[in-house]
Design a protein around this motif. Sequence first.
Motif, short mmCIF file in Angstrom:
data_model
loop_
_atom_site.label_atom_id
_atom_site.label_comp_id
_atom_site.label_asym_id
_atom_site.label_seq_id
_atom_site.Cartn_x
_atom_site.Cartn_y
_atom_site.Cartn_z
N LYS A 56 -22.36 -3.31 56.79
CA LYS A 56 -22.81 -2.95 55.31
C LYS A 56 -21.59 -2.83 54.29
O LYS A 56 -21.41 -3.01 53.34
N ARG A 57 -20.33 -2.33 55.26
CA ARG A 57 -19.19 -1.80 54.31
C ARG A 57 -18.11 -2.78 54.62
O ARG A 57 -17.50 -2.66 55.59
N VAL A 58 -18.28 -3.73 53.84
CA VAL A 58 -17.43 -4.94 54.03
C VAL A 58 -16.26 -4.77 53.11
O VAL A 58 -16.48 -4.88 51.86
N VAL A 59 -14.85 -5.33 53.65
CA VAL A 59 -13.87 -5.32 52.70
C VAL A 59 -13.38 -7.06 52.72
O VAL A 59 -13.28 -7.63 53.70
N ALA A 60 -13.38 -7.38 51.36
CA ALA A 60 -13.11 -8.79 51.33
C ALA A 60 -11.69 -9.00 50.84
O ALA A 60 -11.34 -8.50 49.64
N LEU A 61 -10.78 -9.95 51.66
CA LEU A 61 -9.41 -10.03 51.00
C LEU A 61 -9.21 -11.56 50.45
O LEU A 61 -8.07 -11.70 49.99
N GLU A 62 -10.20 -12.03 50.02
CA GLU A 62 -10.13 -13.45 49.53
C GLU A 62 -11.40 -13.64 48.46
O GLU A 62 -12.58 -13.15 48.91
N TYR A 63 -11.19 -14.30 47.34
CA TYR A 63 -12.17 -14.42 46.48
C TYR A 63 -13.44 -15.08 47.06
O TYR A 63 -14.69 -14.78 46.77
N SER A 64 -13.14 -16.44 47.68
CA SER A 64 -14.56 -16.92 48.41
C SER A 64 -15.16 -16.19 49.23
O SER A 64 -16.15 -16.31 49.21
N PHE A 65 -14.52 -15.15 49.97
CA PHE A 65 -15.32 -14.37 50.88
C PHE A 65 -16.34 -13.51 49.91
O PHE A 65 -17.24 -13.08 50.46
N VAL A 66 -15.80 -12.93 48.67
CA VAL A 66 -16.49 -12.16 47.86
C VAL A 66 -17.84 -13.14 47.37
O VAL A 66 -18.91 -12.76 47.40
N THR B 240 -19.73 -18.80 58.97
CA THR B 240 -19.10 -17.57 59.93
C THR B 240 -19.46 -16.43 59.29
O THR B 240 -19.72 -15.24 60.14
N ILE B 241 -19.18 -16.03 58.10
CA ILE B 241 -19.57 -14.75 57.37
C ILE B 241 -21.19 -14.44 57.55
O ILE B 241 -21.37 -13.41 57.63
N ALA B 242 -21.90 -15.48 57.51
CA ALA B 242 -23.20 -15.26 57.81
C ALA B 242 -23.64 -14.93 59.22
O ALA B 242 -24.37 -13.88 59.26
N GLU C 91 -23.53 -13.97 47.82
CA GLU C 91 -24.72 -14.86 47.90
C GLU C 91 -25.49 -14.53 48.85
O GLU C 91 -26.70 -14.97 49.05
N LEU C 92 -25.15 -13.83 50.02
CA LEU C 92 -25.65 -13.37 51.19
C LEU C 92 -26.30 -12.01 50.73
O LEU C 92 -27.02 -11.45 51.68
N GLY C 93 -26.20 -11.21 49.66
CA GLY C 93 -26.98 -9.98 49.25
C GLY C 93 -26.11 -8.80 49.72
O GLY C 93 -26.60 -7.63 49.86
N VAL C 94 -24.83 -9.22 49.78
CA VAL C 94 -24.01 -7.89 50.18
C VAL C 94 -22.77 -7.77 49.21
O VAL C 94 -22.09 -8.69 48.81
N THR C 95 -22.68 -6.49 48.72
CA THR C 95 -21.52 -6.01 47.64
C THR C 95 -20.41 -5.54 48.38
O THR C 95 -20.69 -4.46 49.19
N PRO C 96 -19.24 -6.17 48.45
CA PRO C 96 -18.09 -5.49 49.20
C PRO C 96 -17.78 -4.13 48.71
O PRO C 96 -17.81 -3.95 47.31
#
Length: 322
Positions: free
Chosen positions: A65-75, A167-169, A80-85
């Motif tokens: 649930k607590r996700v850190v994204a280091l690139e925009y495409s991962f955001v 893979t993110i999914a 799109e999968l319902g998770v806010t970084p």
Amino acid sequence: MKRIIGMKRLGHMLWTLALAGTVLLTGCGSAEQKQPAAGQDSGQTAQKRIVKHELGETEITGDPKRVVALEYSFVDGLWELGVTPVGIAQEKDKDVEGLIGQKIEYIPVGTRQQPSLEVISSLQPDLIIGDLNRHKDIYKDLQKIAPTIILKSRNSTYQENLSSFATIAEALNKQKEAEQRLIKHKEIIAEFKKRVPAGDSRNVMLGVFRADSLSAHGAKSFDGELLEMIGIKNAIQDVAEPTVKISLEQMVQWDPDVIFLAEADDALLNEWKQNPLWNNITAVKNQEVHKVNRDLWTRYRGLKSAERIVEEAVNLLYSKEK
């Protein structure tokens, strides 16, 4: 005689009751065996899984649930999968808003090139998503903070971005949601593909002006592969790298029919416009030089960005108003 029959009936009843009790106890024993041991979370245990990524395998427990994204495409993929970084690496404050189309609450964790390990750690993430090109050297440091997966984004193709999304999914345990979103994505892309005339032989070049050269995106870039897929040909073929720096003389040799010009350093562009060679390019002659948003076309990537790029390209090239 009646006494003997009565005793037999009584014995039969007692045997039946004993058998029923045995069955009941057996059933209770089975139910107890299915319960987890004290202190053990059966749901978490069942959800432990190994996720393969560009730098190996990472064990992930539960639904992050607590996700850190280091690139925009991962955001883009997370959104799109319902998770806010909870944390995002960025260069400009408006990058994320431009990417997903609205403001969201998150903590900046440095730039994509130099994310802050200290800030990331303070967020206590349960998943970190890093880019192979930018973050492979700090992968082990990120793993010490939280389970980390390294995927392709920068300099990746469109298909590689789709693979990263899958893979993110998997890491989020949201494969079904991803399948539904990919179906919708393919339908959107297919609709725009219908608007590309089969007989159009024009080729296009996406260029970003730097201080001393033009960075051109070839057929193996994210946007190049994406547009080729819907029938819009790229001017730069047979080049292994996704982007290539070219001079004005080289641009004349490529001679694109259409130029998508991302906003960048205007100084070099203005210099080229003073050179007669610039006016010999087919796209310039036919007034087919179109300015496009640099962030969208070269930095964001992801499903939503791909849909927006295709929509803009098709509208610029095949609008009924032209």
